[in-house]
Structures are given as C-alpha cells and as structure tokens.
Design an enzyme around this catalytic site. Sequence first.
Site, PDB file in Angstrom:
ATOM      1  N   HIS A  47       0.829  -1.213   0.000  1.00  0.00           N
ATOM      2  CA  HIS A  47       0.000   0.000   0.000  1.00  0.00           C
ATOM      3  C   HIS A  47       0.868   1.269   0.000  1.00  0.00           C
ATOM      4  O   HIS A  47       0.477   2.291  -0.560  1.00  0.00           O
ATOM      5  CB  HIS A  47      -0.961   0.016   1.191  1.00  0.00           C
ATOM      6  CG  HIS A  47      -1.822  -1.207   1.270  1.00  0.00           C
ATOM      7  ND1 HIS A  47      -2.403  -1.634   2.427  1.00  0.00           N
ATOM      8  CD2 HIS A  47      -2.186  -2.114   0.317  1.00  0.00           C
ATOM      9  CE1 HIS A  47      -3.079  -2.754   2.198  1.00  0.00           C
ATOM     10  NE2 HIS A  47      -2.962  -3.061   0.919  1.00  0.00           N
TER      11      HIS A  47
ATOM     12  N   HIS B  32      -9.722  -2.089  -4.068  1.00  0.00           N
ATOM     13  CA  HIS B  32      -8.546  -2.382  -3.231  1.00  0.00           C
ATOM     14  C   HIS B  32      -7.598  -3.348  -3.951  1.00  0.00           C
ATOM     15  O   HIS B  32      -6.379  -3.211  -3.864  1.00  0.00           O
ATOM     16  CB  HIS B  32      -8.920  -2.935  -1.858  1.00  0.00           C
ATOM     17  CG  HIS B  32      -7.687  -3.129  -1.026  1.00  0.00           C
ATOM     18  ND1 HIS B  32      -7.060  -2.088  -0.371  1.00  0.00           N
ATOM     19  CD2 HIS B  32      -6.909  -4.220  -0.822  1.00  0.00           C
ATOM     20  CE1 HIS B  32      -5.959  -2.535   0.207  1.00  0.00           C
ATOM     21  NE2 HIS B  32      -5.833  -3.827  -0.048  1.00  0.00           N
TER      22      HIS B  32
ATOM     23  N   ASP C 170      -3.627  -2.884  -4.709  1.00  0.00           N
ATOM     24  CA  ASP C 170      -2.589  -3.897  -4.467  1.00  0.00           C
ATOM     25  C   ASP C 170      -1.777  -4.163  -5.736  1.00  0.00           C
ATOM     26  O   ASP C 170      -0.550  -4.256  -5.697  1.00  0.00           O
ATOM     27  CB  ASP C 170      -3.227  -5.231  -4.032  1.00  0.00           C
ATOM     28  CG  ASP C 170      -3.626  -5.243  -2.565  1.00  0.00           C
ATOM     29  OD1 ASP C 170      -3.128  -4.411  -1.786  1.00  0.00           O
ATOM     30  OD2 ASP C 170      -4.447  -6.114  -2.198  1.00  0.00           O
TER      31      ASP C 170
ATOM     32  N   HIS D 196      -1.627 -11.031  -4.804  1.00  0.00           N
ATOM     33  CA  HIS D 196      -0.180 -10.797  -4.734  1.00  0.00           C
ATOM     34  C   HIS D 196       0.634 -11.883  -5.446  1.00  0.00           C
ATOM     35  O   HIS D 196       1.619 -11.598  -6.102  1.00  0.00           O
ATOM     36  CB  HIS D 196       0.268 -10.701  -3.273  1.00  0.00           C
ATOM     37  CG  HIS D 196      -0.371  -9.564  -2.538  1.00  0.00           C
ATOM     38  ND1 HIS D 196      -0.309  -8.260  -2.991  1.00  0.00           N
ATOM     39  CD2 HIS D 196      -1.103  -9.524  -1.405  1.00  0.00           C
ATOM     40  CE1 HIS D 196      -0.954  -7.478  -2.149  1.00  0.00           C
ATOM     41  NE2 HIS D 196      -1.448  -8.223  -1.181  1.00  0.00           N
TER      42      HIS D 196
HETATM   43 ZN    ZN Z   1      -3.945  -4.741   0.102  1.00  0.00          ZN
END
Ligand code: ZN
Length: 308
Positions: A81, A238, A242, A265
């Site tokens: 972030h 969000h 990311d 991720h």
């Molecule tokens: Zn995140």
Amino acid sequence: MNNNFQKTLKQKTSFEGIGLHTGKVAKVSLNPAPENSGIVFKRTDIKKNNIIKANYENISSTNLCTVLKNENNSSISTVEHLVAAFYITGIDNVLVEVDNAEIPIMDGSSKDFIKIINNAGIEEQSKKRKYVKVLKEIEINEGNKHINLSSDSKSLRVDYELDYENKLISNQRNKINFLSDNLKDIYTSRTFCLYKDIEKIKKAGLAKGGSLDNAIVVDEDKIINENGLRNEKEFVNHKILDLAGDLFLAGYRIVGNVKTKHGGHELNKKCLDLLFSDKNNYEISEMSQPKIRKENFVITSEKIAATA
Ligand SMILES: [Zn+2]
C-alpha cells in the site's frame, strides 16, 4: 505533474502505526533520495545488511501481503500500500527507514500515505524517468485465476474482476486508466476479509494487528464496519491498489494493459517473473508522457498529523 522526469520528496517526513500481521508499532521515515536510486527500505532496528530494495526479485512471500527480503534474510512486510502510494503520487526515489519488520497498515488503504507524501511535497529531479514498456503479450492461467499483460501506448490500464462466492462481495469489476482517471476511489479502498476466515488467519500467526479500523470485515451478507463501504466497488478497487503496488516492484512504472480475474499478490509476482524472464517481452526506456492532473492524487480537504 510532469511525468517525464524522476521525482522524490521535498523533505523528510515521519509517521507511525501498527502492523496488520505483526501487531507491532513501527516508526517510519520517508527520506528524499538521489536520482536512479529507486525505492529502498532500510531496517533501522537491524545493524548490518539492513537495506532491502523494492524489487520483484526480493519478493519472498505473497501470503496475504507482499514481503520483501534481501540476500541476508532482512525482510520488510506489507509494503504494497505504501509502494502503491509512491506509484500514484509519482515518487521514483525514496529511502524508507523503518524500525520494525512491517510497514504500518494505517486505515487499510493508501489514503494516509498519499496525504503524508503530499504534505511533505514532491520534488522534480533532473534525470528522466524510465518506463517498462510491454512489447509481447503474456498470460498466466491457473485454475480460475487469470492475468494477461499486453502493450499500451502510454498508460497502465487495468481491468480487474472479482468473483467471490460471498454474496455481498460477489462479482465486482472495474477498469482504471492510471494516467487519466481520478484515483481517489482506488487509494481510499481498504483491505478486506471474510469474518469466517479470521480465526484461520489468526491461527496462521497473521493479522495480529487487524481490526475494524484497518480492514473491512464481511459476515455473510453484511459489512460489520459501522460506516459500511467508502465506495461502491471498494473490494475490487482495493485489489487494483494492491496490483499497482505490486507491479511497481518492477523497479519502473509499467506501460501496459492488465486484464485479470481472481488475482492477488501471488499472481502479480508471477506476472512480473514471466515478463522479465524473456528480453523480447519488454523494453526499459524513457518516453514522452502527458501530464497528470494533480486532483487525481492530491487530497486537499483533510490534514494528517505527520512531522516534516
Ligand atoms: Zn492490500
């Protein structure tokens, strides 16, 4: 904001907060850094070998957050972030000093980081910025997970789709052009989890600092947080945040088109590994970029306590 030249902070700025996974308070200083130095983390609680470059080759874990580790096993967690905030505000070079193993989670989004950076001010440097241009389309399909990266003339464009069994999150999709869109709904969107997963996550030793102050918690068809969502597509937004942070671990801003479904991720890291595995896939060079409108990333209405 002129996008052709590298940028750093005008002055040093500091803040502190709790780590989402460690539950420990960390003090962080963001320092101006010279041209071509990139984003560098320094663990001030470790005496030797404490420098960790924000680079995809240093990603050591992608389990619920992105962890970077250097060759001497010094690591820093939950960088995504903060790195996304550097991406959005145009910062190329910064030294991040931190006295613990995890970057504070703040409110679960990049909102506070963006304010802190804007309050410190952004300085244009004399060297030109380089970009990673995607030349050849790449794609990863793993079960229901999918990511495709193809070329674009100027922007990083993202088309992100979520498809959760949970009825409230359900299917959300958003398309963002990082060069021309107002990014407020992206950088203010918080991390989220399902109430039923909390016990499992805590048993794994994670989310020790997690609370309703730094995450959206969804229980079946309701949001437990008192004030609900910040924007209609907060979940997918969000994930886009990311992605922006993870992709900036390329070391340069990527100019390309991302289409992804059920990503995260891990898939983001695999995408970078695949992109850089073949020199025919990309080119790193300067490019003439249009200006970004300041209102796309500057918060002017609120102040935050940060010491310059
Ligand atoms: Zn995140």
